[in-house]
Each structure stands twice: as C-alpha cells, then as structure tokens.
Design a protein around this motif. Structure first.
Motif, PDB file in Angstrom:
ATOM      1  N   LYS A 201       7.779  -0.610   5.628  1.00  0.00           N
ATOM      2  CA  LYS A 201       8.861  -1.300   4.585  1.00  0.00           C
ATOM      3  C   LYS A 201       8.559  -1.153   3.244  1.00  0.00           C
ATOM      4  N   HIS A 202       7.133  -0.511   2.957  1.00  0.00           N
ATOM      5  CA  HIS A 202       6.695  -0.691   1.697  1.00  0.00           C
ATOM      6  C   HIS A 202       6.027   0.799   1.122  1.00  0.00           C
ATOM      7  N   ILE A 203       6.694   1.837   2.086  1.00  0.00           N
ATOM      8  CA  ILE A 203       6.100   3.163   1.744  1.00  0.00           C
ATOM      9  C   ILE A 203       6.600   3.519   0.217  1.00  0.00           C
ATOM     10  N   ALA A 204       7.743   3.388  -0.257  1.00  0.00           N
ATOM     11  CA  ALA A 204       8.082   3.619  -1.461  1.00  0.00           C
ATOM     12  C   ALA A 204       7.128   3.314  -2.806  1.00  0.00           C
ATOM     13  N   GLU A 205       6.913   1.895  -2.640  1.00  0.00           N
ATOM     14  CA  GLU A 205       5.900   1.513  -3.601  1.00  0.00           C
ATOM     15  C   GLU A 205       4.441   1.891  -3.488  1.00  0.00           C
ATOM     16  N   LEU A 206       4.143   2.082  -2.187  1.00  0.00           N
ATOM     17  CA  LEU A 206       2.814   2.662  -1.665  1.00  0.00           C
ATOM     18  C   LEU A 206       2.757   4.088  -2.471  1.00  0.00           C
ATOM     19  N   ARG A 207       3.977   4.959  -2.599  1.00  0.00           N
ATOM     20  CA  ARG A 207       3.823   6.146  -3.197  1.00  0.00           C
ATOM     21  C   ARG A 207       3.778   6.390  -4.624  1.00  0.00           C
ATOM     22  N   ALA A 208       4.497   5.171  -5.144  1.00  0.00           N
ATOM     23  CA  ALA A 208       4.686   5.022  -6.592  1.00  0.00           C
ATOM     24  C   ALA A 208       3.323   4.699  -7.379  1.00  0.00           C
ATOM     25  N   ASN A 209       2.492   4.061  -6.764  1.00  0.00           N
ATOM     26  CA  ASN A 209       1.061   3.565  -7.523  1.00  0.00           C
ATOM     27  C   ASN A 209       0.126   3.948  -6.876  1.00  0.00           C
ATOM     28  N   PRO A 210      -1.033   4.501  -7.529  1.00  0.00           N
ATOM     29  CA  PRO A 210      -2.387   4.885  -6.516  1.00  0.00           C
ATOM     30  C   PRO A 210      -2.939   3.219  -6.260  1.00  0.00           C
ATOM     31  N   ARG A 211      -2.731   2.431  -6.774  1.00  0.00           N
ATOM     32  CA  ARG A 211      -3.463   1.364  -6.591  1.00  0.00           C
ATOM     33  C   ARG A 211      -2.198  -0.056  -6.216  1.00  0.00           C
ATOM     34  N   ARG A 212      -2.949  -0.877  -5.383  1.00  0.00           N
ATOM     35  CA  ARG A 212      -2.161  -1.704  -4.851  1.00  0.00           C
ATOM     36  C   ARG A 212      -2.481  -3.227  -5.024  1.00  0.00           C
ATOM     37  N   LYS A 213      -1.724  -4.451  -4.950  1.00  0.00           N
ATOM     38  CA  LYS A 213      -2.341  -5.544  -5.201  1.00  0.00           C
ATOM     39  C   LYS A 213      -3.099  -6.113  -4.217  1.00  0.00           C
ATOM     40  N   ARG A 214      -4.050  -6.531  -4.549  1.00  0.00           N
ATOM     41  CA  ARG A 214      -4.984  -7.105  -3.286  1.00  0.00           C
ATOM     42  C   ARG A 214      -5.694  -8.458  -3.988  1.00  0.00           C
ATOM     43  N   ASP A 215      -4.921  -9.381  -4.080  1.00  0.00           N
ATOM     44  CA  ASP A 215      -5.547 -10.866  -4.772  1.00  0.00           C
ATOM     45  C   ASP A 215      -6.103 -11.782  -3.616  1.00  0.00           C
ATOM     46  N   ALA A 216      -6.513 -12.865  -3.762  1.00  0.00           N
ATOM     47  CA  ALA A 216      -6.984 -14.087  -3.093  1.00  0.00           C
ATOM     48  C   ALA A 216      -5.790 -14.209  -1.684  1.00  0.00           C
ATOM     49  N   ALA A 217      -4.801 -14.292  -1.918  1.00  0.00           N
ATOM     50  CA  ALA A 217      -3.711 -14.559  -1.122  1.00  0.00           C
ATOM     51  C   ALA A 217      -3.867 -13.451   0.093  1.00  0.00           C
ATOM     52  N   MET A 218      -3.726 -12.088  -0.434  1.00  0.00           N
ATOM     53  CA  MET A 218      -3.941 -11.063   0.492  1.00  0.00           C
ATOM     54  C   MET A 218      -4.852 -11.063   1.223  1.00  0.00           C
ATOM     55  N   ILE A 219      -6.330 -11.374   0.807  1.00  0.00           N
ATOM     56  CA  ILE A 219      -7.253 -11.442   1.611  1.00  0.00           C
ATOM     57  C   ILE A 219      -7.304 -12.606   2.696  1.00  0.00           C
ATOM     58  N   ARG A 220      -6.777 -13.722   2.149  1.00  0.00           N
ATOM     59  CA  ARG A 220      -6.492 -14.674   3.331  1.00  0.00           C
ATOM     60  C   ARG A 220      -5.581 -14.266   4.551  1.00  0.00           C
ATOM     61  N   SER A 221      -4.750 -13.575   3.858  1.00  0.00           N
ATOM     62  CA  SER A 221      -3.528 -12.957   4.889  1.00  0.00           C
ATOM     63  C   SER A 221      -4.258 -12.176   5.976  1.00  0.00           C
ATOM     64  N   ILE A 222      -5.366 -11.388   5.803  1.00  0.00           N
ATOM     65  CA  ILE A 222      -5.867 -10.486   6.645  1.00  0.00           C
ATOM     66  C   ILE A 222      -6.196 -11.299   7.967  1.00  0.00           C
ATOM     67  N   PHE A 223      -6.575 -12.636   7.716  1.00  0.00           N
ATOM     68  CA  PHE A 223      -7.185 -13.351   8.747  1.00  0.00           C
ATOM     69  C   PHE A 223      -5.760 -14.484   9.467  1.00  0.00           C
ATOM     70  N   THR A 224      -4.620 -14.059   9.192  1.00  0.00           N
ATOM     71  CA  THR A 224      -3.692 -14.806   9.598  1.00  0.00           C
ATOM     72  C   THR A 224      -2.586 -14.207  10.218  1.00  0.00           C
ATOM     73  N   ARG A 225      -2.514 -12.691   9.887  1.00  0.00           N
ATOM     74  CA  ARG A 225      -1.514 -11.868  10.149  1.00  0.00           C
ATOM     75  C   ARG A 225      -1.265 -11.704  11.420  1.00  0.00           C
ATOM     76  N   ASP A 226      -2.366 -11.612  12.363  1.00  0.00           N
ATOM     77  CA  ASP A 226      -2.187 -11.300  13.763  1.00  0.00           C
ATOM     78  C   ASP A 226      -2.049 -12.587  14.680  1.00  0.00           C
ATOM     79  N   GLY A 227      -1.782 -13.742  13.958  1.00  0.00           N
ATOM     80  CA  GLY A 227      -1.446 -15.165  14.629  1.00  0.00           C
ATOM     81  C   GLY A 227      -2.410 -15.744  15.306  1.00  0.00           C
ATOM     82  N   HIS A 228      -3.687 -15.588  15.036  1.00  0.00           N
ATOM     83  CA  HIS A 228      -4.847 -16.376  15.445  1.00  0.00           C
ATOM     84  C   HIS A 228      -5.750 -16.639  14.529  1.00  0.00           C
ATOM     85  N   PRO A 229      -5.617 -17.358  13.315  1.00  0.00           N
ATOM     86  CA  PRO A 229      -6.484 -17.647  12.539  1.00  0.00           C
ATOM     87  C   PRO A 229      -7.646 -18.369  12.966  1.00  0.00           C
ATOM     88  N   GLU A 230      -7.645 -18.944  14.307  1.00  0.00           N
ATOM     89  CA  GLU A 230      -8.705 -19.846  14.649  1.00  0.00           C
ATOM     90  C   GLU A 230      -9.747 -18.957  15.290  1.00  0.00           C
TER      91      GLU A 230
END
Length: 340
Positions: A201-230
């Motif tokens: 869903k974000h292909i256009a913005e990924l193509r538009a910029n060689p870098r993407r946002k990776r802040d603290a919230a994004m790092i935390r989301s790595i551990f919740t996005r699969d539905g098993h933060p435990e």
C-alpha cells in the motif's frame, strides 16, 4: 523444561510434519563445530570499501586471534531492513539475559562477523536506497576483509528478515564464498503474507524517497504487528531504540520497496549451499506455503526447514530465541555424510 528440551520438541514436530528433507540428521548428537575455545570475548571493528562508501564491520570471538592459530569457522550475520548490525546481533538488554547473538556463537567457538549495510549505523551512505542488490554488493566488498583476517575462503551466513534475502542473494551471486546458509524469517514471493500486503500500500512513497521514517514508534511496532507482543520482553524494543536513535530516525527504503514490489528476489535453483530455513509460527512476512515453495526447489539435498513455536517474526529478539540458536548450532555442526 529447559530451552534445549523445548527446542528438540519443536524440531521433532517440524520433522514429523514432513517439512524438512533430511531434517532428522539435524537431531543427531551435536558435533563440535570448532576446536574448544576459552577466554574472554574479544571484539574488533574493520572497514570495507564499496567504491567511495566505507562499510563498518564488527567481529567477536573468544580470545584475540594469534599468528599460527588454526582458524575458527566464520559465521557472518546479515541484518534486516529496520535496524543496523550491532542492535540486531550484539544488543545489550541489562537484567534481561544475553540478547547478543554474537556472544552466544562466539562462546560456542565461532568467529562471528557482521556489518552495517550502506546507509545504516556506522557505515557511510552512497545515497542509494540500499536495496537487496546494493546489499549483495556490500557483502562482496566485505568478504575480502573477512578472508584476509581469518584465512578462510568460505563463511557460514545467517540472515533474518530482509537480511535473509540479502544473504540468499549473495549466496546465489558468490557461491564459492558460502559454506552453510541459514535463512530466518525469509520471504520468497510473499503471497498471502499480511506484512507484505501492508507494504504494498506504500509502494509509491517508497519509490519516491531513498529513505523512510524509522522512529521509536516504528521500532516498537516490529514487536506488535504479528499480534503476539507477549513473545518479546518490552525492554528489548527500548534497548534497540536507545541504540538506533543515535543514527537518526530515517533509514534506507530499498528493502521495503523490494519486498513490496519486486519479489521474488532469489532463484532457489541457484542457491547451491546447504540451507536451513526457520520461521516463527506467527510471522506476517511469509506463509508456510510461500517458504516451502522455495525450500522444495533448493538443489542441495542437505536442507532443513523448522517452525519455531511461540515465536513471531523476529526470532533473534524473542523470549524463545534459544529455539533458533539450537536449530542453528545443530545445522552448523552437522557431520559430513559418508560417501556411499
């Protein structure tokens, strides 16, 4: 029940499900992968050059290398999309146990290396988006340094997430440099994978910029996005944030774009090394069908497939990371077959 007992039960379950040709061989008694090593863990950094770009390499082993000493088997760890090498593989989480994969395998007798890819961590940046093809060039630049320092022409490779795609693509490009290959949380075509569909869903913005946002919230989301933060200790994400924010809140976008728009990136028929594929039972970056499609096409009969229970995408950071390490150690220490 200790972690090794849990790991053995997990691996047996995978084998009984018919997911690993030759898998039972990995359950044999562990053989020493290296000469016994003693002493304190020693570390050093090195630099490789990809054209004008300086790439940072980090190395750990038991004791400093000495002239005339036999080499130890090299394990090269390839990082993924969102975190650089040391927070991926040499993370300190005070009071929470050892989260340094480098320490674990150095303590088992391996000469362990990793590197920051172009635009990550301590490495310089070419200004490109550090896609999978760029990552392969990074590894090509790094390996002469590893060969020079260790005296070994071949290394074992481990990669997780897009790092496993980088490692597999490198194994395809320079098979003469790869001994055994471990792909954790790999993605082949990405069919039916929820996280890949989100990135599409974000292909256009990924193509538009060689870098993407990776802040603290994004790092935390790595551990919740699969539905098993435990499956993770919350302190792990905070330790990663403390390390990664030193480098800013953006990272290269290339691997995300590749995984959203350019899969497949590796031809399994051209991966000649022995391969272990592992995945958590809850991993939105792939499906069993996707990975088994890749696995069945691997030409080397020395191949294994393991599903790790109570593990999501990021096995290295998991509470159950010992399951991954158990599978890896058995695979890396597997004795050579007797010729018939």
């Amino acid at each position: 029940m200790n972690h090794h007992e849990i790991g053995r039960r997990t691996l047996l379950a995978s084998a009984s499900a018919g997911l690993g040709a030759g898998f039972v061989s990995g359950l044999a008694p562990q053989y020493a992968a290296a000469e016994p090593a003693t002493g304190e863990i020693w570390s050093s950094e090195y630099w490789a050059h990809k054209g004008e770009v300086k790439l940072n390499l980090w190395r750990k082993r038991l004791g400093a290398p000495k002239p005339g000493q036999p080499p130890r088997p090299v394990l090269f760890l390839v990082h993924g999309s969102s975190n650089s090498a040391r927070s991926s593989y040499d993370l300190a989480v005070p009071g929470k146990g050892d989260y340094s994969m480098m320490n674990i395998f150095a303590g088992s007798g391996y000469d362990v290396w990793t590197m920051d890819h172009d635009g990550y961590g301590y490495s310089g940046s070419s200004g490109n988006n550090s896609d999978i093809a760029s990552g392969v060039e990074d590894l090509k630049a790094a390996m002469p340094v590893v060969v020079k320092e260790t005296g070994l022409e071949k290394s074992h490779f481990f990669g997780t997430s897009s790092g496993s795609i980088r490692a597999a693509a490198y194994a395809q490009a320079q098979p003469e440099r790869v001994d055994r290959l471990i792909l954790s949380a790999f993605t082949y075509k990405g069919s039916g994978a929820e996280e890949i569909e989100r990135r599409q869903k974000h292909i256009a913005e990924l193509r538009a910029n060689p870098r993407r946002k990776r802040d603290a919230a994004m790092i935390r989301s790595i551990f919740t996005r699969d539905g098993h933060p435990e499956f993770y200790d919350p302190a792990v994400a905070e330790a990663i944030i403390a390390e990664e924010m030193k480098f800013g809140d953006t990272i290269p976008s290339g691997t995300y774009l590749d995984m959203a728009a350019n899969l497949p990136l590796v031809d399994p028929a051209k991966v000649l090394a022995p391969v272990l594929m592992t995945r958590g039972e809850w991993d939105g970056n792939s499906t069993n069908d996707d990975l088994l499609d890749f696995f069945r096409q691997l030409p080397n009969g020395d191949r294994q497939f393991a599903i790790l229970t109570h593990v999501a995408h990021s096995a290295v950071y998991s509470k159950n990371r010992a399951l991954l390490f158990y599978a890896m150690k058995n695979f890396l220490a597997e004795p050579a077959p007797v010729a018939s």
